[in-house]
Design an enzyme around this catalytic site. Sequence first.
Site, short mmCIF file in Angstrom:
data_model
loop_
_atom_site.label_atom_id
_atom_site.label_comp_id
_atom_site.label_asym_id
_atom_site.label_seq_id
_atom_site.Cartn_x
_atom_site.Cartn_y
_atom_site.Cartn_z
N CYS A 178 -0.87 -10.80 -2.31
CA CYS A 178 -1.18 -11.38 -0.99
C CYS A 178 -2.66 -11.34 -0.66
O CYS A 178 -3.41 -10.51 -1.17
CB CYS A 178 -0.47 -10.61 0.11
SG CYS A 178 1.29 -10.51 -0.05
N GLY A 219 -2.69 -15.33 -3.99
CA GLY A 219 -1.32 -15.75 -3.74
C GLY A 219 -1.26 -17.26 -3.60
O GLY A 219 -1.94 -17.82 -2.75
N ASN A 264 -0.82 -7.14 3.34
CA ASN A 264 -1.10 -7.16 1.90
C ASN A 264 -0.82 -5.76 1.36
O ASN A 264 -1.39 -4.80 1.85
CB ASN A 264 -2.57 -7.54 1.67
CG ASN A 264 -3.01 -7.42 0.21
OD1 ASN A 264 -4.17 -7.19 -0.07
ND2 ASN A 264 -2.10 -7.60 -0.72
N GLY A 265 0.05 -5.67 0.37
CA GLY A 265 0.38 -4.37 -0.19
C GLY A 265 1.87 -4.25 -0.40
O GLY A 265 2.57 -5.27 -0.51
N TYR A 303 -9.93 -7.22 -12.12
CA TYR A 303 -9.27 -8.52 -12.24
C TYR A 303 -8.93 -9.21 -10.91
O TYR A 303 -9.17 -10.40 -10.76
CB TYR A 303 -7.99 -8.34 -13.06
CG TYR A 303 -7.15 -9.58 -13.17
CD1 TYR A 303 -7.62 -10.70 -13.86
CD2 TYR A 303 -5.89 -9.67 -12.58
CE1 TYR A 303 -6.86 -11.86 -13.95
CE2 TYR A 303 -5.12 -10.81 -12.67
CZ TYR A 303 -5.61 -11.90 -13.35
OH TYR A 303 -4.86 -13.04 -13.43
N CYS A 359 -1.45 2.35 -12.89
CA CYS A 359 -0.90 1.48 -13.93
C CYS A 359 -1.46 1.84 -15.31
O CYS A 359 -0.92 1.42 -16.32
CB CYS A 359 -1.13 0.00 -13.59
SG CYS A 359 -2.77 -0.36 -13.05
S1 SF4 Z 1 -1.18 0.85 -9.83
FE1 SF4 Z 1 -2.86 -0.33 -10.76
S2 SF4 Z 1 -2.77 -2.36 -9.85
FE2 SF4 Z 1 -1.52 -0.98 -8.58
S3 SF4 Z 1 -2.86 -0.30 -6.94
FE3 SF4 Z 1 -2.99 1.24 -8.56
S4 SF4 Z 1 -4.70 0.57 -9.89
FE4 SF4 Z 1 -4.12 -1.15 -8.57
#
Ligand code: SF4
Length: 495
Positions: free
Chosen positions: A25, A51, A130-131, A271, A471
């Site tokens: 978003c 988005g 957003n989130g 990114y 991640c």
């Molecule tokens: S898990 Fe990765 S993509 Fe999600 S908020 Fe944390 S750093 Fe960003």
Amino acid sequence: MSSAPETTRTHYAHPFDDDKLREECGVFGVFGVADAANFVALGLHALQHRGQEAGGIVTHNTTTGFHSARRFGYVRDNFTSAKLMETLPGELAIGHVRYSTAGSKGRTEIRDVQPFFGEFSMGGAAIAHNGNITNAEALRRELIERGSIFQSSSDSECIIHLMARSLQRDIPERMKDALRRVEGAFSVVAMTRTKLIGVRDPLGVRPLVLGRIGDGWVLSSETCALDIIGAEFVREVEPGEMVVVTPETGLRSHRPFEAKSSRFCIFEHVYFSRPDSILGGRSVYETRRQIGVELAREAPVDADLVCPVPDSGTPAAIGFSQESGIPYAMGIIRNQYMGRTFIEPTEQIRNMGVRLKLNVNRALIKGKRVILVDDSVVRGTTSRKIKDMILDAGAKEVHFRIASPPTAWPCFYGVDTPKREKLLAATMSESEMREHLAVDSLRFISLDGLYRAVGEAGGRKPECPQYCDACFSGEYPVEPADMVERGFKLKTAAE
Ligand code: SF4
């Protein structure tokens, strides 16, 4: 012939679209300028990369009240129509662009498109978010048991229902009550008849910035959207801060949450954000170029050309080339006009895959040892196809250099990620991935290298990481309660 407005849309992603993490978003709000909706439409257009599935705008006019329009598709295809924009009068407006999330499984109802609107005893309020709310399922269950009737499947609607149950006397106070119950990542832009409100969650996971246009105020997910309307960047909304703007008092800052150390999403630098935006006082472009510099230091390789996988790999490829001294070249050309499509692709078109979007510059590639720089590897399907295209064009060697660490864990904070078992790095080591992609070499930037590139000279502090990097690390700064309840396994001490 007249046609009824669409209420549902099935979303067909490009065949290679599921091989990228996608921000879900973008939010934008303006107060204190005539025809605020036109500025919001331009702002949302600049945030379209966050988005592309649908967008919405809510405005308020002192004589005619609230107005709203929500549409599927690009901002430029909807909110440029004079007929539509005339229905959105007022000096106060907020808007939202949305990406189809993993949870929606490609089918979206127009009622899921934000901003959401709630009518309270003290007047109406609209909210765009957003989130991702990580305890939304538990909250929704509790609210339904206590009589709330949900209009959408969106988690963000919980905020409206929590506000409705608050006993506070004004909307900002009700919003504080509601957001204190919410866990996860939220950058909220909201409005009442007389106020523009912006809030970031206590960790500040998703971005939100403040700007000025003449005597008016602007809130935006990114600074690039301030530029398009000629607004001046003032500052970021701080993690855990609520800003409330009224014509009488100007901007007031509130601190509704317990203070915590910031954990901004490090992937915004890699990114999600546009390279012409500024994050944490740093140019996103410059950070990405620096990632390339770090990558060239950590993972050098003898080759003839450094080529970006367009467009997001470009700044890192420039940095890699500058640091290594290997010439930079546009070995892959992107078809700029291949936007997302909502038409179901035929099997024949699906098989064309990545060729619909990217083409190899054969004359340049033939007989060369090529370093390809990409921003990330998610499932690895696109990387394999790109490698095949480069080899088909006659390259002698293909070396992948990736501008982020291996993505081994899903994001639960507002980014569309495949399930963990679909992430290549969750099931394979780096050397197994190299074999799987069948490239001559494959290297990812280290987590410390990434931290250095975003300006943390000493790298990542393991005891108190300066960013959210879940991640890559599997260390979630907010436990994803709903997912754990559904059986998601958090990282163990042994991993
Ligand atoms: S898990 Fe990765 S993509 Fe999600 S908020 Fe944390 S750093 Fe960003």
